[in-house]
Design a protein around this motif. Structure first.
Motif: not given
Length: 138
Positions: A31-38, A21-28, A135-138, A114-119
């Protein structure tokens, strides 16, 4: 020899399950799964499991920390204290090492393509007193 083969099979099974599956420690992904105030604590736990570390302050804020491969490392160290569980501890340790190697290979591959996705290797999620992500941060 039989225990050794069993350990290797368990290690491959654990690594296979953890690397799909997807990398659960990527910023995208975050952002898609851990939504502040929700997003709720239960939803975060369904995605990431039990936190590797947690703390709370006097104002009711709760902080959960997750580390890449953190649960495998913890399980390996706990299993080493159980009499007769040396093979399981060894397998979990090998799975943790393999998971780290997979992460390193993934980062190297992304860099070459050249993938610049933050992990990141860690994720910190802070919940308000209502149990909703603040909030969250990596």
């Amino acid at each position: 020899m039989r225990k050794y083969l069993w350990s290797i099979m368990v290690a491959f099974l654990l690594v296979g399950c953890s690397s799909t599956g997807e990398n659960k420690f990527s910023a995208s992904y975050v952002k898609a799964h851990v939504i502040p105030k929700q997003t709720t604590k239960a939803q975060v736990q369904a995605i990431y499991g039990v936190p590797d570390d947690q703390s709370a302050d006097s104002g009711g804020e709760v902080r959960w920390e997750y580390k890449v491969g953190g649960n495998l490392s913890t399980a390996a160290s706990l299993a080493s204290y159980i009499p007769g569980a040396g093979a399981v501890s060894s397998a979990l340790g090998m799975a943790s090492t393999a998971s780290d190697a997979t992460d390193s290979a993934s980062k190297a591959s992304a860099k070459m393509s050249g993938n610049t996705e933050y992990r990141s290797d860690f994720l910190v999620i802070t919940f308000g007193s209502d149990g909703i992500v603040d909030r969250w941060h990596m």
